[in-house]
Design a protein around this motif. Sequence first.
Motif, PDB file in Angstrom:
ATOM      1  N   ASN A  82       0.709  -1.133  -0.083  1.00  0.00           N
ATOM      2  CA  ASN A  82      -0.026   0.111   0.157  1.00  0.00           C
ATOM      3  C   ASN A  82       0.934   1.209   0.069  1.00  0.00           C
ATOM      4  N   GLY A  83       1.999   1.116  -0.598  1.00  0.00           N
ATOM      5  CA  GLY A  83       2.876   2.280  -1.069  1.00  0.00           C
ATOM      6  C   GLY A  83       3.753   2.675   0.363  1.00  0.00           C
ATOM      7  N   HIS A  84       3.897   1.968   1.196  1.00  0.00           N
ATOM      8  CA  HIS A  84       4.839   2.023   2.414  1.00  0.00           C
ATOM      9  C   HIS A  84       5.856   0.880   2.224  1.00  0.00           C
TER      10      HIS A  84
ATOM     11  N   TRP B 168      -6.999  -1.406   8.712  1.00  0.00           N
ATOM     12  CA  TRP B 168      -6.869  -0.064   8.799  1.00  0.00           C
ATOM     13  C   TRP B 168      -5.450   0.422   9.272  1.00  0.00           C
ATOM     14  N   GLY B 169      -4.746  -0.446  10.031  1.00  0.00           N
ATOM     15  CA  GLY B 169      -3.495  -0.079  10.291  1.00  0.00           C
ATOM     16  C   GLY B 169      -2.357  -0.255   9.387  1.00  0.00           C
ATOM     17  N   VAL B 170      -2.857  -1.124   8.139  1.00  0.00           N
ATOM     18  CA  VAL B 170      -1.831  -1.169   7.232  1.00  0.00           C
ATOM     19  C   VAL B 170      -2.437  -0.426   5.759  1.00  0.00           C
ATOM     20  N   ASP B 171      -3.330   0.199   5.961  1.00  0.00           N
ATOM     21  CA  ASP B 171      -4.006   1.035   4.944  1.00  0.00           C
ATOM     22  C   ASP B 171      -3.174   2.173   4.443  1.00  0.00           C
TER      23      ASP B 171
ATOM     24  N   GLU C  38     -12.048   8.551  10.761  1.00  0.00           N
ATOM     25  CA  GLU C  38     -11.221   8.962   9.692  1.00  0.00           C
ATOM     26  C   GLU C  38      -9.970   9.768  10.402  1.00  0.00           C
ATOM     27  N   GLN C  39     -10.324  10.499  11.454  1.00  0.00           N
ATOM     28  CA  GLN C  39      -9.295  11.316  12.173  1.00  0.00           C
ATOM     29  C   GLN C  39      -8.270  10.346  12.845  1.00  0.00           C
ATOM     30  N   ALA C  40      -8.905   9.392  13.383  1.00  0.00           N
ATOM     31  CA  ALA C  40      -8.019   8.302  14.199  1.00  0.00           C
ATOM     32  C   ALA C  40      -7.168   7.513  13.490  1.00  0.00           C
ATOM     33  N   ILE C  41      -7.488   7.210  12.188  1.00  0.00           N
ATOM     34  CA  ILE C  41      -6.706   6.721  11.140  1.00  0.00           C
ATOM     35  C   ILE C  41      -5.698   7.726  10.474  1.00  0.00           C
ATOM     36  N   THR C  42      -5.836   8.867  10.459  1.00  0.00           N
ATOM     37  CA  THR C  42      -5.062   9.528   9.557  1.00  0.00           C
ATOM     38  C   THR C  42      -3.978  10.514  10.379  1.00  0.00           C
TER      39      THR C  42
END
Length: 275
Positions: free
Chosen positions: A75-77, A135-138, A159-163
Amino acid sequence: MSRHEKPREDRYEWERTRGMISAFGEAKTVNQWAADPRCAVKREALRNRLALGWEPAVAITRPKYERPVLEFTHNGHTRTLRGWAEQSGINYHTLYRRITKGSMTFPDALAKGPDGPHFTIPVSAFGETKPLHQWGVDERANCTAQTIGRRIRRGWDPEQAITQEPDSRSTLGTGVPLDAFGRRMGIEDWARLSQIPTGVITQRMDSHGLTLETALQSLGWVPDETDAALPDLMRTPAGELRPGDTIVAVTQDPGTDHLCFTVRRIEIPELAADA
């Protein structure tokens, strides 16, 4: 003379191990080098390496077992396997076994998730619903699954918690040095110096979004004058290694045969001359 009667030609040249062995601008016997803090192997292994023709500095400092760093891009990381384990909440050894023994692809090993139920809780964000560990590897995640879950339990918008990037990241076990009180060293070294367990320090940093220095102060610790000699983590070429250096890692400069050493070094301030 038959093949069985031909004398064996020994590949070991034991003459190389006798007398004084020169490395790092010093000359010592094999026994003395084996007792040197820079030596990464036991005497017998050092002696065998020298007899096989190894360059002395390499024979002394190269660890016995050098496992390649496992890195994966998803996923780009790009992260180490340990970094992905932390990011997803999957136990490192579980993830390692899935890839090396279970012959799973890296995406499949991640998609299977942790063995326990904690990180399988579904979370809805960006018009999608998927387990917390995913979500942790999104690609939009700027923190670990553990941090996302903790934030959501506190009432954060998913969404804020993720980003949202955390103010500080735990680097436990990675060897990455952290700055505090004008010095720089690994979290394990800070824990030994302060006598505060690493888990307590990182939990305080993660739970309250604190820097290392603020976390240590909030736990009631600041360095005193007796803590002047703190072990720094630094990179140095072989020729600049010093007695007392603790070698953390050995890497090779790209495109060259030169080795570079990551070491913990205690810098002891020079005493002022008597008036």
